[in-house]
Design a protein around this motif. Structure first.
Motif, mmCIF file in Angstrom:
data_model
loop_
_atom_site.group_PDB
_atom_site.id
_atom_site.type_symbol
_atom_site.label_atom_id
_atom_site.label_comp_id
_atom_site.label_asym_id
_atom_site.label_seq_id
_atom_site.Cartn_x
_atom_site.Cartn_y
_atom_site.Cartn_z
ATOM 1 N N GLY A 146 0.794 -1.218 0.000
ATOM 2 C CA GLY A 146 0.000 0.000 0.000
ATOM 3 C C GLY A 146 0.823 1.262 0.000
ATOM 4 N N ALA A 147 2.152 1.128 0.130
ATOM 5 C CA ALA A 147 3.014 2.318 0.104
ATOM 6 C C ALA A 147 3.021 2.927 -1.293
ATOM 7 C CB ALA A 147 4.437 1.938 0.509
ATOM 8 N N ALA A 148 3.367 4.194 -1.358
ATOM 9 C CA ALA A 148 3.475 4.859 -2.657
ATOM 10 C C ALA A 148 4.521 4.161 -3.513
ATOM 11 C CB ALA A 148 3.857 6.319 -2.448
ATOM 12 N N LEU A 149 4.236 4.070 -4.798
ATOM 13 C CA LEU A 149 5.153 3.454 -5.762
ATOM 14 C C LEU A 149 5.471 2.004 -5.380
ATOM 15 C CD1 LEU A 149 7.662 6.451 -6.165
ATOM 16 C CD2 LEU A 149 5.558 6.022 -7.433
ATOM 17 N N TYR A 150 4.477 1.277 -4.919
ATOM 18 C CA TYR A 150 4.684 -0.082 -4.422
ATOM 19 C C TYR A 150 5.085 -1.046 -5.541
ATOM 20 C CZ TYR A 150 3.629 -4.578 -2.189
ATOM 21 O OH TYR A 150 3.710 -5.851 -1.699
ATOM 22 N N GLU A 151 4.454 -0.911 -6.687
ATOM 23 C CA GLU A 151 4.719 -1.817 -7.806
ATOM 24 C C GLU A 151 5.707 -1.199 -8.799
ATOM 25 O OE1 GLU A 151 3.779 -4.789 -7.904
ATOM 26 O OE2 GLU A 151 1.949 -4.977 -6.710
ATOM 27 N N PRO A 152 6.534 -2.040 -9.425
ATOM 28 C CA PRO A 152 6.742 -3.460 -9.198
ATOM 29 C C PRO A 152 7.297 -3.753 -7.801
ATOM 30 C CG PRO A 152 7.601 -2.837 -11.349
ATOM 31 C CD PRO A 152 7.312 -1.561 -10.582
ATOM 32 N N LYS A 153 6.706 -4.719 -7.149
ATOM 33 C CA LYS A 153 7.053 -5.056 -5.777
ATOM 34 C C LYS A 153 8.534 -5.400 -5.661
ATOM 35 C CE LYS A 153 6.082 -8.503 -2.199
ATOM 36 N NZ LYS A 153 5.309 -9.734 -1.869
ATOM 37 N N GLY A 154 9.240 -4.676 -4.788
ATOM 38 C CA GLY A 154 10.673 -4.865 -4.657
ATOM 39 C C GLY A 154 11.053 -6.211 -4.065
ATOM 40 N N ILE A 155 12.087 -6.822 -4.639
ATOM 41 C CA ILE A 155 12.568 -8.116 -4.157
ATOM 42 C C ILE A 155 14.086 -8.107 -3.964
ATOM 43 C CG2 ILE A 155 10.666 -9.517 -5.051
ATOM 44 C CD1 ILE A 155 12.272 -10.049 -7.541
ATOM 45 N N ARG A 156 14.690 -6.928 -3.999
ATOM 46 C CA ARG A 156 16.129 -6.843 -3.767
ATOM 47 C C ARG A 156 16.424 -7.105 -2.292
ATOM 48 N NH1 ARG A 156 19.945 -1.385 -4.262
ATOM 49 N NH2 ARG A 156 21.825 -2.332 -3.335
ATOM 50 N N GLY A 157 17.338 -8.023 -2.020
ATOM 51 C CA GLY A 157 17.718 -8.314 -0.648
ATOM 52 C C GLY A 157 18.445 -7.152 -0.005
ATOM 53 N N ASP A 158 18.347 -7.063 1.307
ATOM 54 C CA ASP A 158 18.872 -5.924 2.052
ATOM 55 C C ASP A 158 20.313 -6.172 2.479
ATOM 56 O OD1 ASP A 158 18.644 -3.430 3.539
ATOM 57 O OD2 ASP A 158 18.778 -4.699 5.316
ATOM 58 N N GLY A 159 21.244 -5.494 1.806
ATOM 59 C CA GLY A 159 22.661 -5.578 2.165
ATOM 60 C C GLY A 159 23.379 -4.363 1.623
ATOM 61 N N PRO A 160 23.049 -3.161 2.136
ATOM 62 C CA PRO A 160 23.466 -1.921 1.473
ATOM 63 C C PRO A 160 24.813 -1.356 1.889
ATOM 64 C CG PRO A 160 22.072 -1.385 3.320
ATOM 65 C CD PRO A 160 22.190 -2.903 3.293
ATOM 66 N N ALA A 161 25.524 -1.990 2.821
ATOM 67 C CA ALA A 161 26.672 -1.321 3.431
ATOM 68 C C ALA A 161 27.720 -0.879 2.413
ATOM 69 C CB ALA A 161 27.308 -2.234 4.480
ATOM 70 N N THR A 162 28.114 -1.781 1.519
ATOM 71 C CA THR A 162 29.160 -1.440 0.552
ATOM 72 C C THR A 162 28.683 -0.376 -0.423
ATOM 73 O OG1 THR A 162 30.136 -3.638 0.723
ATOM 74 C CG2 THR A 162 30.672 -2.360 -1.235
ATOM 75 N N ALA A 163 27.448 -0.518 -0.913
ATOM 76 C CA ALA A 163 26.916 0.450 -1.872
ATOM 77 C C ALA A 163 26.777 1.828 -1.241
ATOM 78 C CB ALA A 163 25.578 -0.033 -2.409
ATOM 79 N N ALA A 164 26.281 1.884 -0.015
ATOM 80 C CA ALA A 164 26.128 3.176 0.659
ATOM 81 C C ALA A 164 27.486 3.855 0.835
ATOM 82 C CB ALA A 164 25.440 2.981 2.010
ATOM 83 N N ARG A 165 28.472 3.072 1.222
ATOM 84 C CA ARG A 165 29.815 3.629 1.380
ATOM 85 C C ARG A 165 30.353 4.128 0.048
ATOM 86 N NH1 ARG A 165 35.202 2.123 1.088
ATOM 87 N NH2 ARG A 165 36.553 2.919 2.754
ATOM 88 N N TYR A 166 30.126 3.361 -1.022
ATOM 89 C CA TYR A 166 30.613 3.772 -2.339
ATOM 90 C C TYR A 166 29.925 5.051 -2.798
ATOM 91 C CZ TYR A 166 32.165 3.593 -7.155
ATOM 92 O OH TYR A 166 32.736 3.912 -8.368
ATOM 93 N N TRP A 167 28.657 5.176 -2.513
ATOM 94 C CA TRP A 167 27.917 6.381 -2.908
ATOM 95 C C TRP A 167 28.237 7.565 -2.000
ATOM 96 C CZ3 TRP A 167 22.234 5.681 -4.896
ATOM 97 C CH2 TRP A 167 22.226 4.813 -5.984
ATOM 98 N N GLY A 168 28.942 7.324 -0.883
ATOM 99 C CA GLY A 168 29.269 8.392 0.040
ATOM 100 C C GLY A 168 28.091 8.847 0.869
ATOM 101 N N LEU A 169 27.179 7.901 1.185
ATOM 102 C CA LEU A 169 25.957 8.225 1.898
ATOM 103 C C LEU A 169 25.818 7.373 3.148
ATOM 104 C CD1 LEU A 169 23.464 8.242 -1.121
ATOM 105 C CD2 LEU A 169 24.611 10.223 -0.126
#
Length: 285
Positions: free
Chosen positions: A133-156
């Motif tokens: 029911g959240a905004a922009l729900y579809e396509p329903k996300g199925i990416r697994g949660d493991g953001p540490a490396t990506a967040a660090r690379y993006w500087g966020l």
């Protein structure tokens, strides 16, 4: 949000400009050279080259040019790294998109996408789950949660990464570009339905090699039947206001491709500087 945009390919489009790019090997020295090239983005090619996620992580680090980052004030690489994964759309793969995104790329290109279901899976694989029911729900996300490396690379921070790691243009603030390769008669026949029914496809990249094979004219990119098939793709993309790309841009065809409305033009690195300069001059910037 062009001024704060991290993804240089999306930034170019939001400014009304075509984006220029090239394929790159997953190689540290090549990546270091590419970060000084005159591109908006590069695509680490892992469909026909080895699928090497560890090597991709190393190459991404070599994309970080500290001098350019300091001069621009942006935390993002000056040339935006994307990845083409090996799995064809029909394989309904999910883990490869997850792994390259977790290393820090700003977009995923899936080869041989031919149906609505395959395109839906490609987008869903690049999105985190949301409450129903959240905004922009579809396509329903199925990416697994493991953001540490990506967040660090993006500087966020991780919360800031979550806020930006959604697909554009479905999420206007999103920094992730989902591209599909259109490279078969079936894909062309289904493209109108794909772009009508699947929000989140930001780029349709024509696979001229496979398309020409399927039409019976291998690598004959100027054959009338191949050109007609490409024209159909371009017209459908324009109808849905989705960027269309060509992977074989050169000095002879760049003016035609720009005139036909291509927005993602890929040239071979060995002759890229002249083609990019010519293309930008023709595009008026």
């Amino acid at each position: 949000m062009t001024d704060n945009r991290l993804n240089g390919v999306i930034r170019a489009w939001e400014q009304g400009k075509p984006a220029f790019a090239a394929f790159s090997k997953v190689d540290k020295l090549t990546a270091q050279e590419m970060t000084d090239a005159p591109y908006d983005g590069i695509v680490f090619e892992m469909e026909h080259n080895p699928y090497d996620v560890g090597g991709l992580g190393d190459a991404l680090q070599y994309m970080l040019n500290r001098k350019k980052i300091a001069e621009s004030g942006s935390v993002a690489p000056s040339v935006t790294p994307l990845a083409r994964i090996p799995a064809n759309g029909a394989e309904m793969n999910q883990f490869q998109a997850k792994q390259v995104l977790d290393r820090g790329v700003y977009g995923v290109i899936t080869p041989h996408v031919s149906t609505v279901e395959q395109a839906w899976n490609a987008v869903a694989s690049c999105r985190y789950a949301k409450p129903k029911g959240a905004a922009l729900y579809e396509p329903k996300g199925i990416r697994g949660d493991g953001p540490a490396t990506a967040a660090r690379y993006w500087g966020l921070s991780q919360p800031d990464y979550y806020a930006k790691a959604d697909v554009w243009p479905l999420a206007p603030h999103g920094e992730l570009l989902v591209g599909m390769m259109c490279e078969s008669p079936e894909a062309i026949d289904n493209l109108d339905d794909i772009l009508s029914d699947v929000p989140g496809i930001g780029l349709v990249l024509i696979g001229e090699g496979d398309l020409s094979q399927a039409l019976g004219y291998p690598r004959q990119y100027e054959h009338p039947e191949v050109l007609d098939a490409m024209r159909r793709i371009v017209e459908t993309c324009h109808k849905h206001k989705v960027a269309v790309g060509n992977p074989h841009t050169n000095a002879k065809n760049v003016e035609r491709l720009l005139g036909e409305g291509y927005k993602f033009l890929m040239s071979a690195p060995s002759r890229s500087y002249g083609v990019v300069g010519q293309g930008r001059e023709l595009a008026g910037y």
